[in-house]
Design a protein around this motif. Structure first.
Motif, short mmCIF file in Angstrom:
data_model
loop_
_atom_site.label_atom_id
_atom_site.label_comp_id
_atom_site.label_asym_id
_atom_site.label_seq_id
_atom_site.Cartn_x
_atom_site.Cartn_y
_atom_site.Cartn_z
N ARG A 94 0.84 -1.21 0.00
CA ARG A 94 0.00 0.00 0.00
C ARG A 94 0.87 1.26 0.00
N VAL A 95 1.93 1.24 0.80
CA VAL A 95 2.85 2.37 0.82
C VAL A 95 3.50 2.52 -0.55
N ASP A 96 3.93 1.40 -1.15
CA ASP A 96 4.55 1.45 -2.48
C ASP A 96 3.61 2.04 -3.52
N GLU A 97 2.33 1.70 -3.45
CA GLU A 97 1.36 2.27 -4.39
C GLU A 97 1.25 3.78 -4.19
N GLY A 98 1.25 4.22 -2.94
CA GLY A 98 1.25 5.66 -2.66
C GLY A 98 2.50 6.34 -3.22
N VAL A 99 3.65 5.71 -3.06
CA VAL A 99 4.91 6.25 -3.58
C VAL A 99 4.87 6.33 -5.11
N ARG A 100 4.39 5.28 -5.75
CA ARG A 100 4.30 5.26 -7.22
C ARG A 100 3.42 6.39 -7.74
N ARG A 101 2.27 6.54 -7.13
CA ARG A 101 1.34 7.59 -7.57
C ARG A 101 1.89 8.98 -7.28
N TYR A 102 2.54 9.15 -6.14
CA TYR A 102 3.15 10.44 -5.78
C TYR A 102 4.19 10.83 -6.83
N ALA A 103 5.09 9.90 -7.17
CA ALA A 103 6.14 10.18 -8.15
C ALA A 103 5.54 10.54 -9.51
N ALA A 104 4.47 9.86 -9.90
CA ALA A 104 3.82 10.16 -11.18
C ALA A 104 3.18 11.55 -11.15
N ARG A 105 2.58 11.92 -10.03
CA ARG A 105 1.88 13.21 -9.92
C ARG A 105 2.84 14.39 -9.83
N TYR A 106 3.86 14.26 -9.00
CA TYR A 106 4.74 15.39 -8.71
C TYR A 106 6.07 15.35 -9.47
N GLY A 107 6.33 14.26 -10.21
CA GLY A 107 7.52 14.19 -11.04
C GLY A 107 8.81 13.92 -10.29
N THR A 108 8.71 13.57 -9.04
CA THR A 108 9.89 13.25 -8.23
C THR A 108 9.46 12.29 -7.12
N PRO A 109 10.34 11.42 -6.69
CA PRO A 109 9.94 10.51 -5.61
C PRO A 109 9.76 11.29 -4.31
N PRO A 110 8.90 10.80 -3.43
CA PRO A 110 8.69 11.47 -2.15
C PRO A 110 9.87 11.20 -1.22
N PRO A 111 9.97 11.97 -0.15
CA PRO A 111 10.97 11.64 0.88
C PRO A 111 10.73 10.21 1.38
N ASN A 112 11.78 9.59 1.90
CA ASN A 112 11.68 8.21 2.37
C ASN A 112 12.14 8.10 3.83
N PRO A 113 11.41 8.74 4.74
CA PRO A 113 11.82 8.68 6.14
C PRO A 113 11.47 7.33 6.76
N PRO A 114 12.17 6.97 7.83
CA PRO A 114 11.78 5.74 8.55
C PRO A 114 10.35 5.88 9.09
N GLY A 115 9.63 4.78 9.07
CA GLY A 115 8.28 4.77 9.62
C GLY A 115 7.23 5.31 8.67
N ARG A 116 7.54 5.36 7.38
CA ARG A 116 6.59 5.91 6.41
C ARG A 116 5.34 5.04 6.34
N VAL A 117 4.20 5.69 6.26
CA VAL A 117 2.89 5.04 6.13
C VAL A 117 2.11 5.79 5.05
N VAL A 118 0.98 5.24 4.67
CA VAL A 118 0.09 5.93 3.75
C VAL A 118 -1.28 6.07 4.40
N ILE A 119 -1.81 7.27 4.31
CA ILE A 119 -3.19 7.52 4.73
C ILE A 119 -4.04 7.36 3.48
N GLU A 120 -5.02 6.48 3.54
CA GLU A 120 -5.95 6.29 2.43
C GLU A 120 -7.30 6.86 2.83
N ILE A 121 -7.83 7.71 1.97
CA ILE A 121 -9.10 8.39 2.24
C ILE A 121 -10.14 7.89 1.24
#
Length: 131
Positions: A94-121
Protein backbone atom coordinates in the motif's frame (compact mmCIF):
# COMPACT_ATOMS: atom_id res chain seq x y z
CA UNK A 1 -20.05 -1.93 -3.72
CA UNK A 2 -19.95 1.76 -2.89
CA UNK A 3 -21.62 4.24 -5.27
CA UNK A 4 -19.30 6.57 -7.17
CA UNK A 5 -19.17 10.13 -5.92
CA UNK A 6 -20.52 12.95 -8.05
CA UNK A 7 -17.87 15.37 -9.28
CA UNK A 8 -17.78 17.80 -12.16
CA UNK A 9 -15.34 17.28 -15.03
CA UNK A 10 -13.75 20.63 -14.12
CA UNK A 11 -13.16 19.43 -10.54
CA UNK A 12 -11.58 16.21 -11.85
CA UNK A 13 -9.25 18.23 -14.09
CA UNK A 14 -8.37 20.53 -11.18
CA UNK A 15 -7.53 17.55 -8.94
CA UNK A 16 -5.25 16.19 -11.68
CA UNK A 17 -3.04 19.29 -11.31
CA UNK A 18 0.00 18.60 -9.07
CA UNK A 19 -0.85 21.04 -6.29
CA UNK A 20 -0.54 20.68 -2.53
CA UNK A 21 -3.59 20.61 -0.30
CA UNK A 22 -4.53 20.98 3.33
CA UNK A 23 -5.45 17.91 5.35
CA UNK A 24 -7.72 18.39 8.34
CA UNK A 25 -7.94 15.74 11.07
CA UNK A 26 -9.32 15.99 14.59
CA UNK A 27 -7.13 15.90 17.68
CA UNK A 28 -8.25 13.79 20.67
CA UNK A 29 -9.79 16.93 22.23
CA UNK A 30 -11.88 17.50 19.07
CA UNK A 31 -9.96 20.53 17.84
CA UNK A 32 -8.92 20.61 14.17
CA UNK A 33 -5.36 19.87 13.10
CA UNK A 34 -4.67 21.34 9.63
CA UNK A 35 -1.45 20.69 7.70
CA UNK A 36 -0.23 21.21 4.16
CA UNK A 37 0.36 17.94 2.32
CA UNK A 38 1.06 16.53 -1.09
CA UNK A 39 -1.46 13.89 -2.09
CA UNK A 40 -2.65 11.71 -4.93
CA UNK A 41 -6.14 11.26 -6.27
CA UNK A 42 -7.38 8.00 -7.79
CA UNK A 43 -10.65 8.91 -9.54
CA UNK A 44 -11.40 5.31 -10.53
CA UNK A 45 -11.49 4.26 -6.87
CA UNK A 46 -12.56 7.60 -5.30
CA UNK A 47 -9.45 7.27 -3.15
CA UNK A 48 -6.97 9.93 -2.04
CA UNK A 49 -3.58 9.03 -0.57
CA UNK A 50 -1.20 10.99 1.64
CA UNK A 51 2.26 9.70 2.55
CA UNK A 52 3.50 10.54 6.03
CA UNK A 53 5.26 9.03 9.06
CA UNK A 54 3.26 6.99 11.55
CA UNK A 55 4.29 9.16 14.49
CA UNK A 56 2.98 12.44 13.02
CA UNK A 57 0.00 14.15 14.63
CA UNK A 58 -2.16 13.55 11.52
CA UNK A 59 -1.45 9.81 11.58
CA UNK A 60 -1.96 9.58 15.33
CA UNK A 61 -5.26 11.44 15.02
CA UNK A 62 -6.44 8.72 12.63
CA UNK A 63 -5.37 5.83 14.87
CA UNK A 64 -8.79 5.92 16.49
CA UNK A 65 -11.54 4.01 14.64
CA UNK A 66 -13.95 6.05 12.54
CA UNK A 67 -11.52 8.82 11.65
CA UNK A 68 -12.74 11.22 8.99
CA UNK A 69 -10.73 13.87 7.21
CA UNK A 70 -11.10 16.76 4.82
CA UNK A 71 -8.52 17.29 2.08
CA UNK A 72 -8.75 20.65 0.31
CA UNK A 73 -6.87 21.66 -2.83
CA UNK A 74 -7.20 25.37 -3.53
CA UNK A 75 -5.93 28.01 -5.91
CA UNK A 76 -7.23 31.53 -5.42
CA UNK A 77 -11.01 31.30 -5.30
CA UNK A 78 -11.12 27.82 -6.85
CA UNK A 79 -11.14 24.83 -4.56
CA UNK A 80 -12.20 21.21 -4.20
CA UNK A 81 -12.60 19.52 -0.82
CA UNK A 82 -12.60 15.74 -0.56
CA UNK A 83 -14.06 14.24 2.61
CA UNK A 84 -14.17 10.68 3.79
CA UNK A 85 -13.15 7.93 6.14
CA UNK A 86 -9.39 7.64 6.49
CA UNK A 87 -7.21 4.74 7.49
CA UNK A 88 -3.47 4.55 8.08
CA UNK A 89 -1.58 1.65 6.48
CA UNK A 90 2.01 0.48 6.82
CA UNK A 91 1.70 -2.56 4.54
CA UNK A 92 4.55 -2.29 2.01
CA UNK A 93 2.32 -2.83 -1.03
CA UNK A 94 0.00 0.00 0.00
CA UNK A 95 2.85 2.37 0.82
CA UNK A 96 4.55 1.45 -2.48
CA UNK A 97 1.36 2.27 -4.39
CA UNK A 98 1.25 5.66 -2.66
CA UNK A 99 4.91 6.25 -3.58
CA UNK A 100 4.30 5.26 -7.22
CA UNK A 101 1.34 7.59 -7.57
CA UNK A 102 3.15 10.44 -5.78
CA UNK A 103 6.14 10.18 -8.15
CA UNK A 104 3.82 10.16 -11.18
CA UNK A 105 1.88 13.21 -9.92
CA UNK A 106 4.74 15.39 -8.71
CA UNK A 107 7.52 14.19 -11.04
CA UNK A 108 9.89 13.25 -8.23
CA UNK A 109 9.94 10.51 -5.61
CA UNK A 110 8.69 11.47 -2.15
CA UNK A 111 10.97 11.64 0.88
CA UNK A 112 11.68 8.21 2.37
CA UNK A 113 11.82 8.68 6.14
CA UNK A 114 11.78 5.74 8.55
CA UNK A 115 8.28 4.77 9.62
CA UNK A 116 6.59 5.91 6.41
CA UNK A 117 2.89 5.04 6.13
CA UNK A 118 0.09 5.93 3.75
CA UNK A 119 -3.19 7.52 4.73
CA UNK A 120 -5.95 6.29 2.43
CA UNK A 121 -9.10 8.39 2.24
CA UNK A 122 -12.25 6.72 0.91
CA UNK A 123 -13.90 9.84 -0.45
CA UNK A 124 -17.66 9.99 -0.03
CA UNK A 125 -18.31 13.74 -0.21
CA UNK A 126 -17.00 16.45 -2.53
CA UNK A 127 -17.56 20.18 -2.33
CA UNK A 128 -16.19 22.72 -4.77
CA UNK A 129 -16.24 26.36 -5.71
CA UNK A 130 -15.76 28.03 -9.09
CA UNK A 131 -15.14 24.82 -11.00
Amino acid sequence: MRARIAMSAAARRFLAEPRPATLTTLRPDGSPHVVAVRFTWDPAADLARVLTVGTTRKARNLARPGGRVALCQAEGFRWVTLEGAATVHDAPERVDEGVRRYAARYGTPPPNPPGRVVIEIAVDRVTQLNL
